[in-house]
Design a protein around this motif. Sequence first.
Motif, short mmCIF file in Angstrom:
data_model
loop_
_atom_site.label_atom_id
_atom_site.label_comp_id
_atom_site.label_asym_id
_atom_site.label_seq_id
_atom_site.Cartn_x
_atom_site.Cartn_y
_atom_site.Cartn_z
N PRO A 134 0.80 -1.23 0.00
CA PRO A 134 0.00 0.00 0.00
C PRO A 134 0.83 1.27 0.00
O PRO A 134 0.32 2.34 -0.31
CB PRO A 134 -0.84 -0.11 1.27
N GLN A 135 2.09 1.17 0.38
CA GLN A 135 3.00 2.31 0.30
C GLN A 135 4.25 1.90 -0.46
O GLN A 135 4.71 0.77 -0.34
CB GLN A 135 3.39 2.82 1.69
N CYS A 136 4.77 2.82 -1.26
CA CYS A 136 5.95 2.51 -2.06
C CYS A 136 6.75 3.79 -2.26
O CYS A 136 6.26 4.75 -2.87
CB CYS A 136 5.55 1.92 -3.41
N LEU A 137 7.97 3.81 -1.75
CA LEU A 137 8.82 4.98 -1.90
C LEU A 137 9.70 4.87 -3.14
O LEU A 137 10.42 5.81 -3.47
CB LEU A 137 9.71 5.14 -0.65
N GLU A 138 9.61 3.73 -3.81
CA GLU A 138 10.44 3.51 -5.00
C GLU A 138 10.06 4.49 -6.11
O GLU A 138 8.88 4.83 -6.28
CB GLU A 138 10.26 2.07 -5.49
#
Length: 374
Positions: A134-138
């Motif tokens: 649900p979260q992705c810093l990529e």
Amino acid sequence: MIVLAHLADLHLDTPFSALSPSDAAVRRQELKETFAAAVAYAVSTGARLMLLCGDLFDNEYAGGQTAAFLARIMGEVPDIRFFIAPGNHDYLSAHSVYRTTAFPENVHIFGGGMERVDIPGTDVTVYGFGATAPQCLERPLSGFRVADTGRINIMAAHMTLTTSPHKELYTPVTAEDIARSGLTYLALGHIHSFSGIQRAGRTFYAYPGCPEGRGFDECGPKGMIAGTVDKTGCALSFVPLQRRSYETVTADLSGVSDHYEAKARIAAALKELSLSSLVRVVLSGRVKGDYLPEPAVLAEACGGFFYAEITDSTSAGPELSELASERTLKGLFVRRMMKIIEKAADGEEKRLADRALRFGLKALADEEVPCLED
């Protein structure tokens, strides 16, 4: 040249918790029908590709029957290749319907990491990036460059366009990333309003927005993008799809002193809207005396709409300053309440104090105090 359709953020199986169970069921069914209509439109234009750019489902636990419905619709049009890039709501988890549903051969679901698919018999390449959390810093487009600039290079992804990529919690992308990519068209999802067809360097990109509004924060036209893309650019346009719209209108009740007149003002504010709409009426203005709108009573003026709600943002009329000069209990009460309203820290505190003033005046006059839901 390739003919394509671009859809995102349908959020199938949305609970629609603000609606009654029966109305919520209607809206969930309409979301599925909107998808079927989008596919039918793509077929009518001769589309070869349909890009589904994330949040096709509202959550990773989407219903199996809904996923099976989509698989059937897509399987009925084998001439269209479907590319799904899961987003932050429908991310590709171990138990996702993307893994547990048997999708037809013309459907490709992107997983984690950048993927490349060359369309046989064409000079078209489709890249994609699917969310697995649900979260992705990529930043999948940071440093990315297409492998062959001589092809029509398209990408499907669910990303956040930003100027501050280090502050975003979900797959940030910048205009500079897009410009350096060498892509012909970047099909995006995540933002629920149509962005217009934009350009960064030689790359065109767009958010189609959601095809159906699901709340009063999603007003305005809703649909998808369709058209053609070739090596030199694109000819894409917005295609409306929504079956019902969310509409917020303001009814000015300035000077109003009774429900009859208030209903007339509300009816006038709603007269241009389709009865299929979901409407929110915001009551504004300084009403006369201590008049208090009663949403439950005034709702009669919204009869016929699929859904309607009323928000009271009115305030007491200026003639109350005359009461404040009286050397009576009522005058003392008004003076003190006006000071509280004046010192209120924010709009909501001011609104509540104003309502308390009008409630108090009715109580002091031994009048019935209306029961208000909020």
